[in-house]
Design a protein around this motif. Sequence first.
Motif, PDB file in Angstrom:
ATOM      1  N   GLU A 260       0.848  -1.196   0.000  1.00  0.00           N
ATOM      2  CA  GLU A 260       0.000   0.000   0.000  1.00  0.00           C
ATOM      3  C   GLU A 260       0.884   1.245   0.000  1.00  0.00           C
ATOM      4  O   GLU A 260       1.912   1.289   0.680  1.00  0.00           O
ATOM      5  N   ILE A 261       0.459   2.223  -0.761  1.00  0.00           N
ATOM      6  CA  ILE A 261       1.178   3.495  -0.865  1.00  0.00           C
ATOM      7  C   ILE A 261       0.263   4.613  -0.377  1.00  0.00           C
ATOM      8  O   ILE A 261      -0.923   4.655  -0.737  1.00  0.00           O
ATOM      9  N   VAL A 284       3.932   3.253 -10.158  1.00  0.00           N
ATOM     10  CA  VAL A 284       4.283   2.191  -9.209  1.00  0.00           C
ATOM     11  C   VAL A 284       4.142   0.819  -9.865  1.00  0.00           C
ATOM     12  O   VAL A 284       4.985  -0.068  -9.666  1.00  0.00           O
ATOM     13  N   LEU A 300      11.858   3.788  -0.515  1.00  0.00           N
ATOM     14  CA  LEU A 300      11.031   4.988  -0.362  1.00  0.00           C
ATOM     15  C   LEU A 300      11.431   6.041  -1.393  1.00  0.00           C
ATOM     16  O   LEU A 300      10.585   6.775  -1.906  1.00  0.00           O
ATOM     17  N   ILE A 303       9.566   5.572  -4.698  1.00  0.00           N
ATOM     18  CA  ILE A 303       8.188   6.071  -4.668  1.00  0.00           C
ATOM     19  C   ILE A 303       8.188   7.599  -4.692  1.00  0.00           C
ATOM     20  O   ILE A 303       7.360   8.223  -5.365  1.00  0.00           O
ATOM     21  N   ILE A 319       5.126  10.526   2.355  1.00  0.00           N
ATOM     22  CA  ILE A 319       4.961   9.292   1.591  1.00  0.00           C
ATOM     23  C   ILE A 319       5.299   8.098   2.472  1.00  0.00           C
ATOM     24  O   ILE A 319       6.310   8.087   3.176  1.00  0.00           O
ATOM     25  N   ILE A 321       5.116   3.561   2.779  1.00  0.00           N
ATOM     26  CA  ILE A 321       4.916   2.243   2.175  1.00  0.00           C
ATOM     27  C   ILE A 321       4.407   1.329   3.276  1.00  0.00           C
ATOM     28  O   ILE A 321       5.086   1.137   4.292  1.00  0.00           O
ATOM     29  N   LEU A 338       0.485  -4.120  -6.112  1.00  0.00           N
ATOM     30  CA  LEU A 338      -0.021  -2.839  -5.635  1.00  0.00           C
ATOM     31  C   LEU A 338      -1.414  -3.012  -5.041  1.00  0.00           C
ATOM     32  O   LEU A 338      -2.337  -3.508  -5.696  1.00  0.00           O
ATOM     33  N   VAL A 341      -3.901   2.693  -2.924  1.00  0.00           N
ATOM     34  CA  VAL A 341      -3.132   3.931  -3.068  1.00  0.00           C
ATOM     35  C   VAL A 341      -3.966   5.032  -2.422  1.00  0.00           C
ATOM     36  O   VAL A 341      -4.988   5.461  -2.967  1.00  0.00           O
TER      37      VAL A 341
END
Length: 348
Positions: A260-261, A284, A300, A303, A319, A321, A338, A341
């Motif tokens: 998860e972002i 991503v 990181l 991303i 940001i 992760i 993924l 988001v």
Amino acid sequence: MFEDQTFEEIMERMLSRISADIDTREGSVIYNALAPAAAELAKSYIWLDTVLELVFSDTAQGEFLDRRATEAGIERLAATKAVRAGEFTPGITIPTGSRFFADNLYFQYTADGTLECETAGEAGNANISGQNLLSLDTIPGLEKAIVKDILIPGREEERDDSLRDRYFTRVRREAVSANKQHYKQWAEEVDGVGKAKIFPLWNGEGTVKIVITNATLEPASDILVKKVKDAIDPKEGQGEGEAPIGAFVTVESAVWKEVEISAEVLPELNRSIEDVKADIEAGVLQLFKKMAFEDNVIRLSQINNIVYNASSVSDYSDIKINGLAENLVLNDVEIPKLGQVNIIEQTR
């Protein structure tokens, strides 16, 4: 190599050989007589440059790369056909070779109870799970026929870069004598396999574990795992496949690691938070495809770069992760998938 052999350079050399008492200005009789020959010579030098590019394996393309690879006993991998599951009326016997149709695609029923797309390549990977199949043959008692999930994804014809890599592996003798690279080569040459990772001596002397993805770099189905096992070591330790006598090979599928972002983002003017989310997801996903079995750390900083370079993003912060502002380390058999988001919009 012949970049300096231009029309002008050739004309200058040719005209320098003409007697000084003859008019050689542009438009003169002698100039106009020599110009066509100079133009053809300049074109020939261009072709010579191209030929040299096609002769050497590091720059050859298309059929010329095929011819170099053939010298080393390697052929370009052809496009493969997608294999999908099907759901049919219970108790009905469907003859092998029966044909079905769905969404402009034709399928054949195989001996192992699956559906093979007649069109090679990625066409058979279409999102048609759950659609009804139209039988093109008369099958008594058949009332339900539904196409289901992809078991082995179809793959397009091998690209030049992939063929070139396999060629260099062969000629540099990186894959020989059943070493790790050799096992990797054997596994990845099986139709439907994307990438393979090799674990020697994983369960004692003589044992080898192979973990594979399918052609779309996702976890492999049981059918694909069996295909690889049968190709490399169908009878353990007996040397009936590619593996040598005494090697006990285990083949497994890679497993997903959901990622998860989250980020706080200020969109550009006239861009929505949905635009931001779509841009970040696309970046991503592309990163994850490149990472599969190549790198086991989602950084990181990677991303951050994706968010920074997104055309819809004006500014960003925080940001994370999987809820943490740190790198995420995958284990040896995991490939990233993924998940959510989560984008929080900053106020201006």
